[in-house]
Design an enzyme around this catalytic site. Structure first.
Site, PDB file in Angstrom:
ATOM      1  N   THR A 127       0.835  -1.205   0.000  1.00  0.00           N
ATOM      2  CA  THR A 127       0.000   0.000   0.000  1.00  0.00           C
ATOM      3  C   THR A 127       0.870   1.256   0.000  1.00  0.00           C
ATOM      4  OG1 THR A 127      -0.178   0.058   2.422  1.00  0.00           O
ATOM      5  CG2 THR A 127      -1.854  -1.196   1.226  1.00  0.00           C
ATOM      6  N   ASP A 128       0.244   2.367  -0.383  1.00  0.00           N
ATOM      7  CA  ASP A 128       0.961   3.638  -0.442  1.00  0.00           C
ATOM      8  C   ASP A 128       0.600   4.508   0.765  1.00  0.00           C
ATOM      9  OD1 ASP A 128      -1.580   4.655  -1.000  1.00  0.00           O
ATOM     10  OD2 ASP A 128      -1.174   4.912  -3.135  1.00  0.00           O
ATOM     11  N   LYS A 129       0.998   5.753   0.732  1.00  0.00           N
ATOM     12  CA  LYS A 129       0.767   6.672   1.846  1.00  0.00           C
ATOM     13  C   LYS A 129      -0.723   6.861   2.138  1.00  0.00           C
ATOM     14  CE  LYS A 129       2.514  11.017   3.635  1.00  0.00           C
ATOM     15  NZ  LYS A 129       3.396  12.149   3.399  1.00  0.00           N
ATOM     16  N   GLN A 174      -2.817   4.459   2.021  1.00  0.00           N
ATOM     17  CA  GLN A 174      -3.224   3.124   2.459  1.00  0.00           C
ATOM     18  C   GLN A 174      -3.980   2.348   1.386  1.00  0.00           C
ATOM     19  OE1 GLN A 174      -5.209   3.766   6.223  1.00  0.00           O
ATOM     20  NE2 GLN A 174      -3.261   4.003   7.289  1.00  0.00           N
ATOM     21  N   LEU A 175      -3.784   2.737   0.124  1.00  0.00           N
ATOM     22  CA  LEU A 175      -4.355   2.036  -1.017  1.00  0.00           C
ATOM     23  C   LEU A 175      -3.279   1.163  -1.659  1.00  0.00           C
ATOM     24  CD1 LEU A 175      -6.257   5.014  -2.692  1.00  0.00           C
ATOM     25  CD2 LEU A 175      -7.172   3.322  -1.093  1.00  0.00           C
TER      26      LEU A 175
END
Length: 134
Positions: free
Chosen positions: A13-15, A17-18
């Site tokens: 996930t990225d920043k 949260q995806l």
């Protein structure tokens, strides 16, 4: 064929949260390897013959975001299987909702880097033709 299941990991996930978009290409690769194993043609079988199957083209359309710890079900189907290339389609779902779709195009190359026709592997070619547009 049964779909491949991938549990989204926190590190994927990225920043926000995806699930980072680049990971869907990896999920497609994991599903492709599983698909070939289900057909009875794991990658190591081709590699033992000195054959590689590079990705010539890949694309992904993102429909809905996923997050940790979603379970993504990836269905693979054969969209095209010609003498020198094949195209696979992927449908990625979470709880029945389509989250992404994609395609990948491949060929076979010999040790010398030259294309190898699929007809050199009649069992594989036949199995792929049976899966065509199922």
């Amino acid at each position: 064929m049964r779909p491949y299941l991938h549990k989204v990991q926190y590190y994927e996930t990225d920043k926000m949260q995806l699930t980072h978009h680049s990971n869907y290409i990896r999920f497609m690769e994991e599903a492709r390897i599983d698909f070939f194993e289900q057909l009875g043609f794991p990658y190591h079988r081709f590699e033992a013959e000195g054959i590689l199957s590079p990705v010539v083209r890949v694309g992904c359309d993102y429909k809905k975001p996923t997050t940790y710890p979603d379970i993504i079900s990836v269905s693979v189907s054969v969209a095209e299987c010609k003498k020198l290339k094949f195209v696979l389609e992927y449908t990625m779902q979470v709880d029945g909702a389509v989250v992404a779709t994609g395609t990948s195009t491949h060929c076979f190359l010999g040790k010398d880097g030259r294309p190898v026709p699929f007809t050199a592997f009649p069992e594989f070619y036949s199995a792929m033709q049976k899966e065509l547009n199922k």
